[in-house]
Design a protein around this motif. Structure first.
Motif, PDB file in Angstrom:
ATOM      1  N   ASP A  88      19.228 -30.900 -30.231  1.00 38.60           N
ATOM      2  CA  ASP A  88      18.133 -31.725 -29.747  1.00 38.60           C
ATOM      3  C   ASP A  88      17.669 -31.165 -28.396  1.00 38.60           C
ATOM      4  O   ASP A  88      18.418 -31.176 -27.431  1.00 38.60           O
ATOM      5  CB  ASP A  88      18.591 -33.175 -29.584  1.00 38.60           C
ATOM      6  N   PRO A  89      16.422 -30.674 -28.319  1.00 37.25           N
ATOM      7  CA  PRO A  89      15.954 -30.051 -27.080  1.00 37.25           C
ATOM      8  C   PRO A  89      15.441 -31.037 -26.039  1.00 37.25           C
ATOM      9  O   PRO A  89      14.751 -30.629 -25.103  1.00 37.25           O
ATOM     10  CB  PRO A  89      14.821 -29.151 -27.570  1.00 37.25           C
ATOM     11  N   THR A  90      15.779 -32.315 -26.178  1.00 35.34           N
ATOM     12  CA  THR A  90      15.260 -33.307 -25.233  1.00 35.34           C
ATOM     13  C   THR A  90      15.635 -32.968 -23.793  1.00 35.34           C
ATOM     14  O   THR A  90      14.826 -33.131 -22.877  1.00 35.34           O
ATOM     15  CB  THR A  90      15.782 -34.710 -25.585  1.00 35.34           C
ATOM     16  N   ARG A  91      16.849 -32.489 -23.578  1.00 31.96           N
ATOM     17  CA  ARG A  91      17.306 -32.183 -22.226  1.00 31.96           C
ATOM     18  C   ARG A  91      16.404 -31.164 -21.539  1.00 31.96           C
ATOM     19  O   ARG A  91      16.022 -31.341 -20.375  1.00 31.96           O
ATOM     20  CB  ARG A  91      18.752 -31.663 -22.263  1.00 31.96           C
ATOM     21  N   VAL A  92      16.029 -30.106 -22.261  1.00 29.49           N
ATOM     22  CA  VAL A  92      15.218 -29.078 -21.627  1.00 29.49           C
ATOM     23  C   VAL A  92      13.747 -29.480 -21.584  1.00 29.49           C
ATOM     24  O   VAL A  92      12.986 -28.945 -20.779  1.00 29.49           O
ATOM     25  CB  VAL A  92      15.378 -27.716 -22.340  1.00 29.49           C
ATOM     26  N   TYR A  93      13.342 -30.414 -22.449  1.00 31.24           N
ATOM     27  CA  TYR A  93      11.933 -30.798 -22.454  1.00 31.24           C
ATOM     28  C   TYR A  93      11.605 -31.829 -21.383  1.00 31.24           C
ATOM     29  O   TYR A  93      10.505 -31.800 -20.817  1.00 31.24           O
ATOM     30  CB  TYR A  93      11.523 -31.344 -23.823  1.00 31.24           C
ATOM     31  N   THR A  94      12.527 -32.729 -21.079  1.00 31.99           N
ATOM     32  CA  THR A  94      12.229 -33.797 -20.123  1.00 31.99           C
ATOM     33  C   THR A  94      12.966 -33.648 -18.790  1.00 31.99           C
ATOM     34  O   THR A  94      12.747 -34.449 -17.888  1.00 31.99           O
ATOM     35  CB  THR A  94      12.567 -35.179 -20.725  1.00 31.99           C
ATOM     36  N   GLY A  95      13.825 -32.660 -18.651  1.00 34.39           N
ATOM     37  CA  GLY A  95      14.515 -32.450 -17.387  1.00 34.39           C
ATOM     38  C   GLY A  95      13.576 -31.866 -16.338  1.00 34.39           C
ATOM     39  O   GLY A  95      12.798 -30.956 -16.630  1.00 34.39           O
ATOM     40  N   THR A  96      13.662 -32.358 -15.139  1.00 30.74           N
ATOM     41  CA  THR A  96      12.781 -31.883 -14.066  1.00 30.74           C
ATOM     42  C   THR A  96      13.001 -30.400 -13.786  1.00 30.74           C
ATOM     43  O   THR A  96      12.038 -29.646 -13.576  1.00 30.74           O
ATOM     44  CB  THR A  96      13.030 -32.694 -12.785  1.00 30.74           C
ATOM     45  N   ASP A  97      14.246 -29.970 -13.771  1.00 27.33           N
ATOM     46  CA  ASP A  97      14.546 -28.578 -13.445  1.00 27.33           C
ATOM     47  C   ASP A  97      13.994 -27.617 -14.487  1.00 27.33           C
ATOM     48  O   ASP A  97      13.494 -26.540 -14.153  1.00 27.33           O
ATOM     49  CB  ASP A  97      16.055 -28.385 -13.281  1.00 27.33           C
ATOM     50  N   THR A  98      14.072 -27.983 -15.759  1.00 27.69           N
ATOM     51  CA  THR A  98      13.624 -27.094 -16.819  1.00 27.69           C
ATOM     52  C   THR A  98      12.133 -27.226 -17.129  1.00 27.69           C
ATOM     53  O   THR A  98      11.590 -26.438 -17.913  1.00 27.69           O
ATOM     54  CB  THR A  98      14.423 -27.367 -18.099  1.00 27.69           C
ATOM     55  N   ARG A  99      11.459 -28.208 -16.534  1.00 34.88           N
ATOM     56  CA  ARG A  99      10.014 -28.351 -16.727  1.00 34.88           C
ATOM     57  C   ARG A  99       9.216 -28.008 -15.479  1.00 34.88           C
ATOM     58  O   ARG A  99       7.975 -28.059 -15.490  1.00 34.88           O
ATOM     59  CB  ARG A  99       9.675 -29.782 -17.150  1.00 34.88           C
ATOM     60  N   ALA A 100       9.900 -27.670 -14.406  1.00 32.43           N
ATOM     61  CA  ALA A 100       9.210 -27.410 -13.150  1.00 32.43           C
ATOM     62  C   ALA A 100       8.221 -26.258 -13.264  1.00 32.43           C
ATOM     63  O   ALA A 100       7.204 -26.233 -12.562  1.00 32.43           O
ATOM     64  CB  ALA A 100      10.236 -27.113 -12.047  1.00 32.43           C
ATOM     65  N   PHE A 101       8.490 -25.302 -14.164  1.00 31.88           N
ATOM     66  CA  PHE A 101       7.587 -24.150 -14.222  1.00 31.88           C
ATOM     67  C   PHE A 101       6.166 -24.547 -14.615  1.00 31.88           C
ATOM     68  O   PHE A 101       5.201 -23.877 -14.229  1.00 31.88           O
ATOM     69  CB  PHE A 101       8.129 -23.070 -15.171  1.00 31.88           C
ATOM     70  N   SER A 102       6.003 -25.636 -15.371  1.00 29.93           N
ATOM     71  CA  SER A 102       4.656 -26.045 -15.756  1.00 29.93           C
ATOM     72  C   SER A 102       3.829 -26.421 -14.534  1.00 29.93           C
ATOM     73  O   SER A 102       2.632 -26.116 -14.451  1.00 29.93           O
ATOM     74  CB  SER A 102       4.719 -27.223 -16.729  1.00 29.93           C
ATOM     75  N   LEU A 103       4.444 -27.086 -13.570  1.00 27.52           N
ATOM     76  CA  LEU A 103       3.769 -27.432 -12.325  1.00 27.52           C
ATOM     77  C   LEU A 103       3.635 -26.225 -11.406  1.00 27.52           C
ATOM     78  O   LEU A 103       2.598 -26.025 -10.758  1.00 27.52           O
ATOM     79  CB  LEU A 103       4.534 -28.550 -11.621  1.00 27.52           C
ATOM     80  N   LEU A 104       4.682 -25.414 -11.348  1.00 27.18           N
ATOM     81  CA  LEU A 104       4.698 -24.299 -10.402  1.00 27.18           C
ATOM     82  C   LEU A 104       3.743 -23.183 -10.800  1.00 27.18           C
ATOM     83  O   LEU A 104       3.199 -22.486  -9.930  1.00 27.18           O
ATOM     84  CB  LEU A 104       6.128 -23.760 -10.278  1.00 27.18           C
ATOM     85  N   LEU A 105       3.506 -22.999 -12.096  1.00 23.75           N
ATOM     86  CA  LEU A 105       2.533 -21.986 -12.502  1.00 23.75           C
ATOM     87  C   LEU A 105       1.123 -22.394 -12.074  1.00 23.75           C
ATOM     88  O   LEU A 105       0.316 -21.544 -11.680  1.00 23.75           O
ATOM     89  CB  LEU A 105       2.604 -21.776 -14.021  1.00 23.75           C
ATOM     90  N   GLY A 106       0.833 -23.689 -12.149  1.00 18.16           N
ATOM     91  CA  GLY A 106      -0.428 -24.165 -11.588  1.00 18.16           C
ATOM     92  C   GLY A 106      -0.499 -23.906 -10.101  1.00 18.16           C
ATOM     93  O   GLY A 106      -1.559 -23.543  -9.567  1.00 18.16           O
ATOM     94  N   ALA A 107       0.635 -24.075  -9.408  1.00 22.94           N
ATOM     95  CA  ALA A 107       0.676 -23.805  -7.972  1.00 22.94           C
ATOM     96  C   ALA A 107       0.413 -22.334  -7.672  1.00 22.94           C
ATOM     97  O   ALA A 107      -0.282 -21.992  -6.705  1.00 22.94           O
ATOM     98  CB  ALA A 107       2.034 -24.235  -7.413  1.00 22.94           C
ATOM     99  N   VAL A 108       0.969 -21.440  -8.482  1.00 18.36           N
ATOM    100  CA  VAL A 108       0.752 -20.006  -8.267  1.00 18.36           C
ATOM    101  C   VAL A 108      -0.737 -19.672  -8.362  1.00 18.36           C
ATOM    102  O   VAL A 108      -1.288 -18.965  -7.509  1.00 18.36           O
ATOM    103  CB  VAL A 108       1.549 -19.176  -9.291  1.00 18.36           C
ATOM    104  N   VAL A 109      -1.396 -20.182  -9.386  1.00 22.11           N
ATOM    105  CA  VAL A 109      -2.822 -19.892  -9.568  1.00 22.11           C
ATOM    106  C   VAL A 109      -3.643 -20.454  -8.411  1.00 22.11           C
ATOM    107  O   VAL A 109      -4.638 -19.859  -7.990  1.00 22.11           O
ATOM    108  CB  VAL A 109      -3.307 -20.444 -10.917  1.00 22.11           C
TER     109      VAL A 109
END
Length: 412
Positions: free
Chosen positions: A216-237
């Protein structure tokens, strides 16, 4: 000096004299309609996913994440450019005025309604989850409760969709502090913020891949540490301005690039199927978030491309303008009305959700955010404290039904 040269010099001196010598303290930029349209697309995908009509619509949340990372980072960098620092108190105050009124209203109304008419199991989970929503930690609470994201879409938890709001709130707490620390290090703030965000997003991806082996990939889908890249890639741009010499070149290929990115995102949305798409958790989500961030950047830098023009159309823009409240309200409505059982219920649930979101925006969000003077300064702090105390009292004052008991004697 000739008369023409003297006239040109006079014009130049006049321009220099009439230029403003001070900058706006927060470095605000003009409103961008295409970004509202992107929010509209994101919430539409979430609605279709939660009603069972678009398996990959959950990726609208990633689009929200990339937008948040882009907009917040851009706001912080413009404030640093204008004032040389970031006012954390002012930043968090704006976030509270933007997010808390609608959230607190929804939490109160839904909790009281569920307590009055909901089944016992739903009442228990609502009262148990509420304090964690208030603390912006509900994603970790749901993980601790082993609430599987991909199997949970039934009448069991009315606040489970707020895991993504918790991830964003945690980002809003940590990222501005980190940007402020970087800003105090000297020049080239944007470049150092970009490097920090890029490295942190890579670490987040590595964590997701390393933890993605569970059934069950719930841990990696809803964990802040494993989802931070979605926010940080916006920050890079957000840290990469378009250099003037390349602006003409960018205009020539931006239309093709934006169409390609939008088509790629749409393809992923049509193919992704959550737990049945393991490629999402070994790099697919990262690639999708990167495409979303690049599309955001193109829409900002080249607002006349076909994609940006389409996104700026009024229907999508309006959905984007109410997207926050619509996200808050739609899932409790869906839980109570079960729209997965047919198109009639789907249309009714979506219409009710949109109506509640519009009421929230025009009667609660906008008045408090833009016009309520009491929501600022010391009175704003008191109002915030009163709301937090009131919510805490709500969770403790409403009695929860007793859990079901099992007669062990009958098992034999």
């Amino acid at each position: 000096m000739t008369r023409v040269q003297a006239a040109d010099a006079t014009k130049q001196a006049t321009k220099q004299a009439t230029r403003p010598t001070t900058r706006q303290p927060t470095g605000r930029r003009p409103h961008l309609p295409a970004l509202d349209g992107l929010r509209g697309v994101a919430i539409l995908g979430v609605l279709l996913f939660h009603t069972g009509h678009l398996p990959g619509g959950f990726l609208g949340v990633d689009l929200f994440f990339a937008l948040s990372g882009y907009l917040i980072t851009g706001l912080l960098l413009r404030e640093i450019e204008a004032t040389g620092a970031v006012s954390l108190v002012a930043f968090w105050g704006r976030r509270v005025r933007r997010l808390l009124p609608a959230l607190a209203t929804m939490l109160t109304v839904v909790t009281v309604l569920v307590w009055a008419v909901g089944p016992p199991d739903l009442v228990r989970t609502t009262l148990a989850d509420g304090p964690w929503v208030q603390a912006n930690l509900v994603n970790w609470h749901l993980l601790a409760e082993s609430a599987a994201y991909w199997d949970r879409f039934g009448p069991d938890r009315v606040f489970e969709h707020l895991w993504s709001i918790a991830v964003e709130e945690q980002f809003y707490l940590v990222w501005p502090v980190l940007v402020l620390v970087i800003a105090r290090g000297g020049r080239r703030v944007g470049r150092r913020v970009a490097v920090t965000a890029a490295v942190a997003s890579a670490v987040s991806l590595v964590l997701m891949v390393a933890l993605a082996g569970a059934p069950d990939p719930t841990r990696v889908y809803t964990g802040t540490d494993t989802r931070a890249f979605s926010l940080l890639l916006g920050a890079v741009v957000a840290t990469r301005p378009t250099p003037a010499p390349s602006a003409r070149t960018a205009g020539r290929w931006a239309g093709v690039a934006s169409v390609s990115l939008a088509a790629g995102i749409g393809t992923v949305w049509s193919l992704a199927d959550g737990v049945n798409s393991p490629w999402l958790f070994t790099g697919g989500l990262f690639a999708h978030s990167l495409a979303a961030a690049l599309l955001i950047g193109l829409c900002v830098r080249e607002p006349r491309t076909p994609v940006a023009t389409l996104l700026a159309r009024w229907p999508l823009r309006w959905l984007g303008l109410i997207s926050y409240s619509l996200y808050l309200w739609h899932w409790p409505v869906f839980v109570l009305l079960s729209p997965q059982r047919g198109w009639i219920r789907t249309v009714a649930a979506c219409a009710l959700s949109i109506g509640l979101a519009a009421l929230s925006k025009y009667l609660i969000e906008d008045p408090i955010r833009f016009r309520a003077t009491w929501a600022r300064g010391r009175s704003g702090v008191l109002a915030f404290a009163a709301v937090m105390v009131g919510l805490a009292l709500l969770w403790s004052a409403l009695p929860a039904p007793a859990p079901p008991t099992v007669d062990i004697g009958r098992l034999g």
